[in-house]
Design a protein around this motif. Structure first.
Motif, PDB file in Angstrom:
ATOM      1  N   ASN A   1       0.831  -1.208   0.000  1.00 16.64           N
ATOM      2  CA  ASN A   1       0.000   0.000   0.000  1.00 16.64           C
ATOM      3  C   ASN A   1       0.865   1.258   0.000  1.00 16.64           C
ATOM      4  O   ASN A   1       0.641   2.192   0.746  1.00 16.64           O
ATOM      5  CB  ASN A   1      -0.966   0.013   1.190  1.00 16.64           C
ATOM      6  CG  ASN A   1      -1.967  -1.108   1.125  1.00 16.64           C
ATOM      7  OD1 ASN A   1      -2.376  -1.525   0.045  1.00 16.64           O
ATOM      8  ND2 ASN A   1      -2.352  -1.627   2.282  1.00 16.64           N
ATOM      9  N   ARG A   2       1.895   1.237  -0.843  1.00 14.30           N
ATOM     10  CA  ARG A   2       2.825   2.362  -1.033  1.00 14.30           C
ATOM     11  C   ARG A   2       3.690   2.678   0.189  1.00 14.30           C
ATOM     12  O   ARG A   2       4.334   3.707   0.237  1.00 14.30           O
ATOM     13  CB  ARG A   2       2.076   3.623  -1.475  1.00 14.30           C
ATOM     14  CG  ARG A   2       1.388   3.466  -2.796  1.00 14.30           C
ATOM     15  CD  ARG A   2       0.783   4.749  -3.220  1.00 14.30           C
ATOM     16  NE  ARG A   2      -0.039   4.538  -4.392  1.00 14.30           N
ATOM     17  CZ  ARG A   2      -0.588   5.494  -5.085  1.00 14.30           C
ATOM     18  NH1 ARG A   2      -0.409   6.740  -4.728  1.00 14.30           N
ATOM     19  NH2 ARG A   2      -1.318   5.217  -6.130  1.00 14.30           N
ATOM     20  N   LYS A   3       3.673   1.807   1.167  1.00 17.02           N
ATOM     21  CA  LYS A   3       4.513   1.998   2.356  1.00 17.02           C
ATOM     22  C   LYS A   3       5.600   0.939   2.349  1.00 17.02           C
ATOM     23  O   LYS A   3       5.319  -0.235   2.114  1.00 17.02           O
ATOM     24  CB  LYS A   3       3.694   1.886   3.639  1.00 17.02           C
ATOM     25  CG  LYS A   3       2.688   3.001   3.808  1.00 17.02           C
ATOM     26  CD  LYS A   3       1.955   2.853   5.110  1.00 17.02           C
ATOM     27  CE  LYS A   3       0.956   3.990   5.279  1.00 17.02           C
ATOM     28  NZ  LYS A   3       0.233   3.890   6.540  1.00 17.02           N
ATOM     29  N   PRO A   4       6.841   1.348   2.639  1.00 14.08           N
ATOM     30  CA  PRO A   4       7.917   0.352   2.674  1.00 14.08           C
ATOM     31  C   PRO A   4       7.739  -0.598   3.860  1.00 14.08           C
ATOM     32  O   PRO A   4       7.350  -0.174   4.937  1.00 14.08           O
ATOM     33  CB  PRO A   4       9.179   1.190   2.832  1.00 14.08           C
ATOM     34  CG  PRO A   4       8.722   2.483   3.405  1.00 14.08           C
ATOM     35  CD  PRO A   4       7.309   2.688   2.948  1.00 14.08           C
ATOM     36  N   GLN A   5       7.992  -1.863   3.605  1.00 13.16           N
ATOM     37  CA  GLN A   5       7.912  -2.854   4.680  1.00 13.16           C
ATOM     38  C   GLN A   5       9.114  -3.778   4.590  1.00 13.16           C
ATOM     39  O   GLN A   5       9.429  -4.296   3.523  1.00 13.16           O
ATOM     40  CB  GLN A   5       6.625  -3.656   4.600  1.00 13.16           C
ATOM     41  CG  GLN A   5       6.532  -4.670   5.733  1.00 13.16           C
ATOM     42  CD  GLN A   5       5.111  -5.090   6.024  1.00 13.16           C
ATOM     43  OE1 GLN A   5       4.177  -4.362   5.769  1.00 13.16           O
ATOM     44  NE2 GLN A   5       4.950  -6.271   6.572  1.00 13.16           N
ATOM     45  N   THR A   6       9.761  -3.967   5.724  1.00 12.38           N
ATOM     46  CA  THR A   6      10.905  -4.859   5.823  1.00 12.38           C
ATOM     47  C   THR A   6      10.468  -6.113   6.568  1.00 12.38           C
ATOM     48  O   THR A   6       9.916  -6.020   7.664  1.00 12.38           O
ATOM     49  CB  THR A   6      12.063  -4.173   6.591  1.00 12.38           C
ATOM     50  OG1 THR A   6      12.425  -2.993   5.894  1.00 12.38           O
ATOM     51  CG2 THR A   6      13.255  -5.085   6.721  1.00 12.38           C
ATOM     52  N   SER A   7      10.688  -7.267   5.954  1.00 14.79           N
ATOM     53  CA  SER A   7      10.374  -8.517   6.643  1.00 14.79           C
ATOM     54  C   SER A   7      11.639  -9.361   6.725  1.00 14.79           C
ATOM     55  O   SER A   7      12.535  -9.247   5.890  1.00 14.79           O
ATOM     56  CB  SER A   7       9.253  -9.278   5.938  1.00 14.79           C
ATOM     57  OG  SER A   7       9.632  -9.632   4.632  1.00 14.79           O
ATOM     58  N   CYS A   8      11.698 -10.180   7.751  1.00 13.88           N
ATOM     59  CA  CYS A   8      12.881 -10.995   8.009  1.00 13.88           C
ATOM     60  C   CYS A   8      12.458 -12.435   8.250  1.00 13.88           C
ATOM     61  O   CYS A   8      11.434 -12.691   8.873  1.00 13.88           O
ATOM     62  CB  CYS A   8      13.615 -10.490   9.246  1.00 13.88           C
ATOM     63  SG  CYS A   8      14.050  -8.744   9.172  1.00 13.88           S
ATOM     64  N   ARG A   9      13.288 -13.353   7.756  1.00 13.81           N
ATOM     65  CA  ARG A   9      13.045 -14.763   8.036  1.00 13.81           C
ATOM     66  C   ARG A   9      14.393 -15.434   8.291  1.00 13.81           C
ATOM     67  O   ARG A   9      15.424 -15.019   7.772  1.00 13.81           O
ATOM     68  CB  ARG A   9      12.279 -15.447   6.912  1.00 13.81           C
ATOM     69  CG  ARG A   9      12.989 -15.526   5.609  1.00 13.81           C
ATOM     70  CD  ARG A   9      12.156 -16.253   4.545  1.00 13.81           C
ATOM     71  NE  ARG A   9      12.777 -16.124   3.245  1.00 13.81           N
ATOM     72  CZ  ARG A   9      13.797 -16.834   2.819  1.00 13.81           C
ATOM     73  NH1 ARG A   9      14.343 -17.744   3.608  1.00 13.81           N
ATOM     74  NH2 ARG A   9      14.300 -16.641   1.619  1.00 13.81           N
TER      75      ARG A   9
END
Length: 97
Positions: free
Chosen positions: A64-72
């Motif tokens: 939704n046009r927002k940066p998101q950082t995910s980690c695994r």
């Protein structure tokens, strides 16, 4: 693995908390920040160290046009964590003997 040979990754409370949290599945930056109660800067620095060591994968996307950082956690990270826990269990067994 001897107690004197604990990998540097496991010598940080924050890195241990991050890896422990990721064992249950992928987490985004906000979730990890809430779980670990770390500052943005400290969490970011520790995530980078874990990624450089091959323990985690960091993925960045826009939702939704927002940066998101995910980690695994990686398979290597899981294996190293398991080895670390087994080493601690060995130390406890020796202490009980």
């Amino acid at each position: 693995m001897e107690i004197n040979a604990i990998p540097e990754v496991f010598q940080s409370k924050l890195r241990l908390a991050i890896l422990s949290a990721l064992l249950t599945g992928t987490k985004n930056f906000r979730e990890l920040k809430s779980i670990t109660e770390a500052t943005d800067g400290n969490l970011g620095a520790q995530l980078k160290k874990l990624e450089e060591a091959g323990y985690i994968v960091i993925e960045k996307a826009f939702i939704n046009r927002k940066p998101q950082t995910s980690c695994r956690i990686t398979d290597f990270g899981k294996a190293q964590f398991k080895e670390y826990v087994e080493m601690l269990e060995g130390v406890l067994r020796q202490a009980d003997a």
